[in-house]
Design an enzyme around this catalytic site. Structure first.
Site, PDB file in Angstrom:
ATOM      1  N   CYS A   1       0.804  -1.223   0.000  1.00  0.00           N
ATOM      2  CA  CYS A   1       0.000   0.000   0.000  1.00  0.00           C
ATOM      3  C   CYS A   1       0.837   1.273   0.000  1.00  0.00           C
ATOM      4  O   CYS A   1       0.391   2.304  -0.494  1.00  0.00           O
ATOM      5  CB  CYS A   1      -0.948   0.006   1.192  1.00  0.00           C
ATOM      6  SG  CYS A   1      -2.219  -1.275   1.109  1.00  0.00           S
TER       7      CYS A   1
ATOM      8  N   HIS B   1      -3.419   7.351   0.943  1.00  0.00           N
ATOM      9  CA  HIS B   1      -3.664   6.030   0.382  1.00  0.00           C
ATOM     10  C   HIS B   1      -5.117   5.665   0.640  1.00  0.00           C
ATOM     11  O   HIS B   1      -5.633   5.848   1.747  1.00  0.00           O
ATOM     12  CB  HIS B   1      -2.740   4.999   1.025  1.00  0.00           C
ATOM     13  CG  HIS B   1      -3.181   3.589   0.824  1.00  0.00           C
ATOM     14  ND1 HIS B   1      -3.447   3.076  -0.429  1.00  0.00           N
ATOM     15  CD2 HIS B   1      -3.421   2.582   1.701  1.00  0.00           C
ATOM     16  CE1 HIS B   1      -3.832   1.804  -0.302  1.00  0.00           C
ATOM     17  NE2 HIS B   1      -3.824   1.497   0.979  1.00  0.00           N
TER      18      HIS B   1
ATOM     19  N   ASN C   1      -9.756  -0.189  -2.682  1.00  0.00           N
ATOM     20  CA  ASN C   1      -8.332  -0.076  -2.350  1.00  0.00           C
ATOM     21  C   ASN C   1      -7.526  -0.714  -3.477  1.00  0.00           C
ATOM     22  O   ASN C   1      -7.547  -1.929  -3.650  1.00  0.00           O
ATOM     23  CB  ASN C   1      -8.061  -0.786  -1.021  1.00  0.00           C
ATOM     24  CG  ASN C   1      -6.593  -0.719  -0.604  1.00  0.00           C
ATOM     25  OD1 ASN C   1      -5.727  -0.344  -1.379  1.00  0.00           O
ATOM     26  ND2 ASN C   1      -6.328  -1.108   0.644  1.00  0.00           N
TER      27      ASN C   1
END
Length: 335
Positions: free
Chosen positions: A115, A261, A291
């Site tokens: 991530c 993020h 995501n």
């Protein structure tokens, strides 16, 4: 030393939209449950039978970024590709980009920091430009999650979160040290690696074990201790943003645009509240894309720029936290 600045941005997401209602048809979940916990309404998943992969999506985003930069593929001196879902166990996607875009035999580097992958990747590119080794660098974040998720009720806690997509940017040399990427800040804490992990394949679970285990080996599906990750994320996000601001003599009031993020809308909202930022100072698109891990920051940055929400002179902050644990930030004076 030089600074580096972003001169071209591009993104690509698959056409196939998968809504929360679509997921409710294959697992025990519903739209209200997913939105309450994640803020996600839909995500993009590569449709079976299409040719998209992490590398191919990355190439599509890269073509847009290069075109917008005003450069050509022959002007690119180096490639940095961030992903946790490469097309092959090895080699990495970076070399595929060199081939897919028919580029010169420039170097290609893959970053495997999940991530926080794009923040790490842009930091690596920034260092090469600062030292004068390269002038123009292509940085890509891309993920193909949907083919590796447990699409049953057993896996819903993870599966509903993730989407596919790619983003790219072109960095170039900037001689004015008050413009471009001012600083980057990277951290890790490996003792929590097992809190967000895909455990196989690994040195302890390789070809013989794969063959013996058969199809019901759950170690190939992502595992996440969601509550644990959330608690650490909100702390580390805050710390690394403050670290970047302090390094550059800035206050939280100086942030013009925060691109976090896109892990969970609730995390972003918590950070926004803590830093007392207005809605127009934070950009979120997890509602549409889920995501997308290493692609999320660059997709969001590209979309914010496309919508006219970032302009010359703005203080732009990129921040990410994820598996590893790893986290980082980049402070940019938009040029």
């Amino acid at each position: 030393m030089y600074n580096s600045k972003i001169i071209g941005l591009g993104k690509y997401v698959p056409d196939n939209v998968v809504t929360n209602d679509d997921l409710s048809k294959i697992m025990d979940t519903n739209d209200a449950w997913i939105q309450e916990r994640t803020g996600i309404k839909e995500r993009r998943w590569i449709k079976e039978g299409t040719d998209d992969t992490s590398a191919i999506m990355g190439a599509k985003a890269a073509k847009i970024a290069i075109e917008r930069s005003g450069l050509t593929k022959d002007d690119i001196d180096f490639i940095v590709f961030a992903t946790l879902s490469p097309d092959f166990y090895f080699p990495g996607c970076g070399v595929q980009i060199q081939d897919l875009l028919d580029m010169r035999t420039v170097g290609a580097l893959d970053v495997r920091n999940q991530c926080s992958g794009f923040v790490y990747a842009i930091s690596v590119a920034d260092q090469f430009i600062k030292t004068g080794m390269y002038k123009n660098i292509l940085v890509i974040g891309a993920e193909y999650h949907s083919n590796g998720l447990d699409k049953t009720t057993r896996g819903r806690g993870v599966t509903v979160i993730f989407g596919d997509g790619a983003g790219a940017c072109v960095l170039t040399r900037e001689e004015d040290n008050t413009k471009g990427i001012l600083s980057t800040h990277l951290h890790s804490e490996g003792k929590y690696a097992d809190k967000l992990i895909v455990a196989s394949p690994s040195i302890a679970h390789w070809v013989p074990e794969i063959i013996e285990a058969g199809e019901e080996d759950l170690s190939y599906f992502p595992y996440m201790d969601g509550t644990f990750v959330f608690k650490h994320a909100v702390v580390r996000f805050s710390e690394v943003i403050v670290e970047g601001l302090q390094k550059n003599g800035l206050q939280k009031e100086d942030i013009d645009m925060l691109i976090p993020h896109q892990a969970n809308l609730r995390i972003a909202q918590y950070i926004q509240s803590k830093f007392k930022l207005r809605d127009d100072q934070v950009f979120n698109n997890i509602m549409k894309y889920g995501n997308t891990t290493a692609a999320s920051v660059i997709i969001a940055l590209t979309e914010a720029w496309e919508e006219g929400k970032i302009k010359a002179g703005d203080n732009v902050v990129l921040a990410a936290f994820g598996s590893g644990f790893t986290w980082g930030s980049a402070i940019i004076k938009w040029a």
